[in-house]
Each structure stands twice: as structure tokens, then as C-alpha cells.
Enzyme design. Structure first.
Site, PDB file in Angstrom:
ATOM      1  N   HIS A 157       0.821  -1.230   0.000  1.00  0.00           N
ATOM      2  CA  HIS A 157       0.000   0.000   0.000  1.00  0.00           C
ATOM      3  C   HIS A 157       0.846   1.268   0.000  1.00  0.00           C
ATOM      4  O   HIS A 157       0.336   2.350  -0.302  1.00  0.00           O
ATOM      5  CB  HIS A 157      -0.932   0.026   1.215  1.00  0.00           C
ATOM      6  CG  HIS A 157      -1.976  -1.037   1.189  1.00  0.00           C
ATOM      7  ND1 HIS A 157      -2.875  -1.172   0.166  1.00  0.00           N
ATOM      8  CD2 HIS A 157      -2.271  -2.038   2.074  1.00  0.00           C
ATOM      9  CE1 HIS A 157      -3.680  -2.210   0.408  1.00  0.00           C
ATOM     10  NE2 HIS A 157      -3.331  -2.758   1.555  1.00  0.00           N
ATOM     11  N   ASP A 193      -2.534 -10.407  -2.695  1.00  0.00           N
ATOM     12  CA  ASP A 193      -3.117 -10.003  -1.410  1.00  0.00           C
ATOM     13  C   ASP A 193      -4.609  -9.698  -1.622  1.00  0.00           C
ATOM     14  O   ASP A 193      -5.024  -9.316  -2.717  1.00  0.00           O
ATOM     15  CB  ASP A 193      -2.384  -8.746  -0.901  1.00  0.00           C
ATOM     16  CG  ASP A 193      -2.804  -8.327   0.502  1.00  0.00           C
ATOM     17  OD1 ASP A 193      -2.120  -8.706   1.465  1.00  0.00           O
ATOM     18  OD2 ASP A 193      -3.827  -7.614   0.631  1.00  0.00           O
ATOM     19  N   ASP A 282      -4.414 -12.925   3.225  1.00  0.00           N
ATOM     20  CA  ASP A 282      -5.671 -12.462   3.821  1.00  0.00           C
ATOM     21  C   ASP A 282      -6.880 -12.825   2.958  1.00  0.00           C
ATOM     22  O   ASP A 282      -8.005 -12.440   3.266  1.00  0.00           O
ATOM     23  CB  ASP A 282      -5.639 -10.956   4.144  1.00  0.00           C
ATOM     24  CG  ASP A 282      -4.909 -10.111   3.118  1.00  0.00           C
ATOM     25  OD1 ASP A 282      -4.555 -10.636   2.051  1.00  0.00           O
ATOM     26  OD2 ASP A 282      -4.717  -8.908   3.395  1.00  0.00           O
TER      27      ASP A 282
HETATM   28  C1  SP5 Z   1      -1.100  -5.259   3.820  1.00  0.00           C
HETATM   29  C2  SP5 Z   1      -2.580  -5.263   4.094  1.00  0.00           C
HETATM   30  O1  SP5 Z   1      -3.213  -6.306   3.978  1.00  0.00           O
HETATM   31  N1  SP5 Z   1      -3.137  -4.138   4.526  1.00  0.00           N
HETATM   32  C3  SP5 Z   1      -4.521  -4.074   4.786  1.00  0.00           C
HETATM   33  C4  SP5 Z   1      -4.917  -2.799   5.430  1.00  0.00           C
HETATM   34  C5  SP5 Z   1      -6.363  -2.807   5.778  1.00  0.00           C
HETATM   35  N2  SP5 Z   1      -6.666  -1.812   6.727  1.00  0.00           N
HETATM   36  C6  SP5 Z   1      -8.045  -1.540   6.929  1.00  0.00           C
HETATM   37  C7  SP5 Z   1      -8.612  -2.609   7.778  1.00  0.00           C
HETATM   38  C8  SP5 Z   1     -10.026  -2.376   8.156  1.00  0.00           C
HETATM   39  C9  SP5 Z   1     -10.367  -3.464   9.114  1.00  0.00           C
HETATM   40  N3  SP5 Z   1     -11.708  -3.465   9.537  1.00  0.00           N
HETATM   41  C10 SP5 Z   1     -11.899  -4.601  10.370  1.00  0.00           C
HETATM   42  C11 SP5 Z   1     -13.256  -4.752  10.826  1.00  0.00           C
HETATM   43  C12 SP5 Z   1     -13.259  -5.758  11.962  1.00  0.00           C
HETATM   44  N4  SP5 Z   1     -13.559  -5.122  13.192  1.00  0.00           N
HETATM   45 ZN    ZN Z   2      -4.223  -7.178   2.456  1.00  0.00          ZN
END
Ligand code: SP5
Ligand code: ZN
Length: 340
Positions: A157, A193, A282
Site C-alpha cells: 500500500h 493479497d 488475507d
Molecule cells: C497489507 C494489508 O493487507 N493491509 C490491509 C490494510 C487494511 N486496513 C483496513 C482494515 C479495516 C479493518 N476493519 C476490520 C473490521 C473488523 N472489526
Molecule cells: Zn491485504
């Protein structure tokens, strides 16, 4: 697969704004420790590497950004704050767009998301992670068929001059650029990813020599929200060297693997001398922040298909937040690759 890993990452565990609450980031130290334990257990050879040089970083990042990242924690500490360093305001559209001198202003200037922050150990961990990516690329240059950089924090990112999405330095871009410098005429970055690799795409947007291909959650529905649409194909000399394959919420393994084949046909068309895989797991069904449906066996299948590309391949760790399963899932990709 030659693995590059170290323990500098442990100094970094950032704060994340999640649904309105500040929490310790999902991107936690245990992730890398558990991946290392698993790849060691199944017999891969592991070595550490020095932090990335300024030269390697400056080949893909803005010098002002690098200076900011290196000094931000010290400045934050000197200002006497309690928590981790996070942005507070971001440039409105159509603003004059001049970098502020104030640290909090610069935290907004140099970031695009509040899912991560800068801590005391962030710079050391991020430069160590990028150094692992350089070492993995160097292993390929030296003739290894594959190498895996166990990077934490992740990188895809991070743009040339903004952090976000748990990423500060773009490890995959550093690896790809290192391969170019070392003599590979064409390099493909394949990003598997769950999230779109907006930083990598942006860094190579205008480049015809580095292809960027990504399959990911549709940005209409998921972070990083503002890039990864199918219509983004690269700009100027890079036109046609970017390919985005957005997938609907809840995509199952069959659809994902079919889409991986589409991505791999794009790599075949480009004919790279080397491949960098932004390896996020993920996409796993039990991932706590994602919603795709891959199971352990699907990662093995994916690894086999990556081997069929038949090019030297650098794997760089990106996301994957089901901590108890991340090691197995990563090892499955590497095992599938070696068997393929
Ligand atoms: C490298 C990578 O996979 N980065 C991902 C970044 C995502 N960040 C935002 C995550 C939002 C998570 N929301 C979770 C809801 C559960 N409570
Ligand atoms: Zn990711």
C-alpha cells in the site's frame, strides 16, 4: 525456497483506528514470528539480511518522504506526545497542496489512511523488511529459482511518498527495482493479497518495464477504496502494463483460482525475466478483516500455478491476519511452488 527473515520487525506494533476505536493493529508481531516458525519447521533455509540501503529505498521512494519517516518518531517524542504518531488532517481536494512544516501536518501529508501509525521501532522494522526484499531479489540474481522475504511491516500500500494500509516502505517495489538494476529487462509484480496494491501500482504506473497485475477485493467495497478498478491499465509508457482484476465481496476459491489464471496469462503475455509475488494470505476464509473463501489446500494449488510461470520468483509477504493459520498458508504456497 531460500527464506530471508529477521527479528527487527518486533519493534513495530502500531496503533490502528478500527471502526472508530484505537486498537493495537491487526498487523501484529506474532504474524512474522509464526510464519518463520512454520517455514523453518517444514525445512526451508532461513537467513537474515541488513536493512535496505538509502540507495535501494530512494530508487522507489521520495527522498523527502524517507527523511520524514526516519525522523518522525523522534520529532513526535520531542513534542511530548503520548500515543503513536498518526495524521490528523488530510489535504482537501483542490487545496494548494504545499507540504506543511509542522509534524502533525506532515503526518497527514505523508499518509493516506488511519489504519496505521508511526512508533519508535517503525523505521528500523520497515528498513529491515525492505532489506529482506533486497536480499531475496539478490538471491534470484545469484541464480536461485525462488526466494521468500518475510517482510513485516508489509509494503504494497505504500506509495513513493505516503504510508497507509499497515505499509511504510514498498518492499515488493524495492525488490522489483533491484531486479531491474541487476539486469532483468522486464519484471512482473503479481499481487495476490486480498487488498489492491495501490502503492505498487502507483510507483510503476508510468513504467513499461515493470508490469503490475493484481487480483483483489473490489475497491468499490473495500480498502484502499480509491484504486484497483478494472479500468486502471497504466499511464503513458506504462499503458497496458497494469492489469486489475477486482473481485466481489465473498469471492470463493474457485472464482479466485480462475482469476489467478487470468492474471498468470497476463504475465505470460508480458514475458518477464523475473517475477515478484506480493504474497498476502488475507484471502483465507477465516481471515478476521477479509471475506474471501480460500482454504489451506487452495494456497498449495496457487503455489503450483505460480511455479508454472517458469520464471525466477521472489515472494514478499504482505497481509494475512488469521494469526494461527498464516504460517501454514504461506508455507503451502511455497510448498506448492516447489512441487510445481
Ligand atoms: C497489507 C494489508 O493487507 N493491509 C490491509 C490494510 C487494511 N486496513 C483496513 C482494515 C479495516 C479493518 N476493519 C476490520 C473490521 C473488523 N472489526
Ligand atoms: Zn491485504
Amino acid at each position: 525456497v531460500q527464506v530471508f527473515a529477521g527479528d527487527a520487525h518486533r519493534a513495530h506494533h502500531a496503533t490502528e483506528l478500527d471502526e472508530g476505536r484505537l486498537i493495537p493493529s491487526w498487523e501484529a508481531p506474532a504474524r512474522a514470528d509464526l510464519v518463520l516458525a512454520e517455514v523453518t519447521r517444514v525445512g526451508h533455509h532461513c537467513a537474515d539480511a541488513p536493512p535496505a540501503s538509502t540507495t535501494a529505498l530512494a530508487a522507489v521512494h521520495d527522498p523527502g518522504y524517507l527523511g520524514f519517516l526516519e525522523s518522525a518518531w523522534g520529532r513526535w517524542r520531542d513534542e511530548g506526545h503520548d500515543g503513536h504518531a498518526m495524521g490528523f488532517g488530510w489535504a482537501p481536494r483542490r487545496s494548494a497542496g504545499r507540504r506543511p512544516d509542522d509534524l502533525t501536518g506532515q503526518l497527514g501529508w505523508y499518509s493516506f489512511a488511519v489504519d496505521c501509525s508511526i512508533t519508535e521501532g517503525t523505521w528500523a522494522a520497515a528498513t529491515a523488511a525492505a532489506g529482506l526484499a533486497v536480499a531475496a531479489a539478490e538471491a534470484i540474481v545469484g541464480g536461485a529459482p525462488s526466494a521468500f522475504a518475510l517482510c513485516r511491516p508489509p509494503g504494497h500500500h505504500a506509495t513513493a511518498d505516503q504510508f497507509g494500509g499497515y505499509c511504510y516502505l514498498n518492499n515488493a517495489a524495492v525488490a522489483a527495482q533491484h531486479l531491474r538494476h541487476a539486469g532483468a529487462d522486464r519484471v512482473s509484480v503479481l499481487d495476490v493479497d486480498y487488498h489492491h496494491g495501490n502503492g505498487t501500482q502507483d510507483i510503476f504506473d508510468r513504467r513499461g518495464d515493470v508490469q503490475f497485475v493484481s487480483l483483489h477485493a473490489d475497491p468499490a467495497q473495500q480498502f484502499p477504496w480509491f484504486s484497483g478498478h478494472a479500468g486502471e491499465v497504466g499511464t503513458g509508457p506504462g499503458h497496458g502494463a497494469t492489469r486489475n482484476l477486482p473481485l466481489a465481496r465473498g469471492t470463493d476459491a474457485t472464482t479466485w483460482l480462475d482469476t489467478l489464471d487470468v492474471a498468470l496469462s497476463e504475465l505470460d503475455r508480458f514475458g518477464p525475466d523475473a517475477v515478484v509475488v506480493s504474497l498476502g494470505v488475507d484471502t483465507y476464509a477465516a481471515d478476521p478483516i477479509s471475506d474471501f473463501g480460500l482454504q489451506l489446500a487452495d494456497f498449495t494449488v496457487a503455489g503450483g500455478r505460480l511455479a508454472a510461470v517458469g520464471r525466477p520468483t521472489v515472494f514478499v509477504l504482505e497481509g494475512g491476519y488469521a494469526t494461527d493459520a498464516i504460517g501454514r498458508n504461506v508455507a503451502a504456497v511455497l510448498d506448492g511452488f516447489e512441487a510445481g
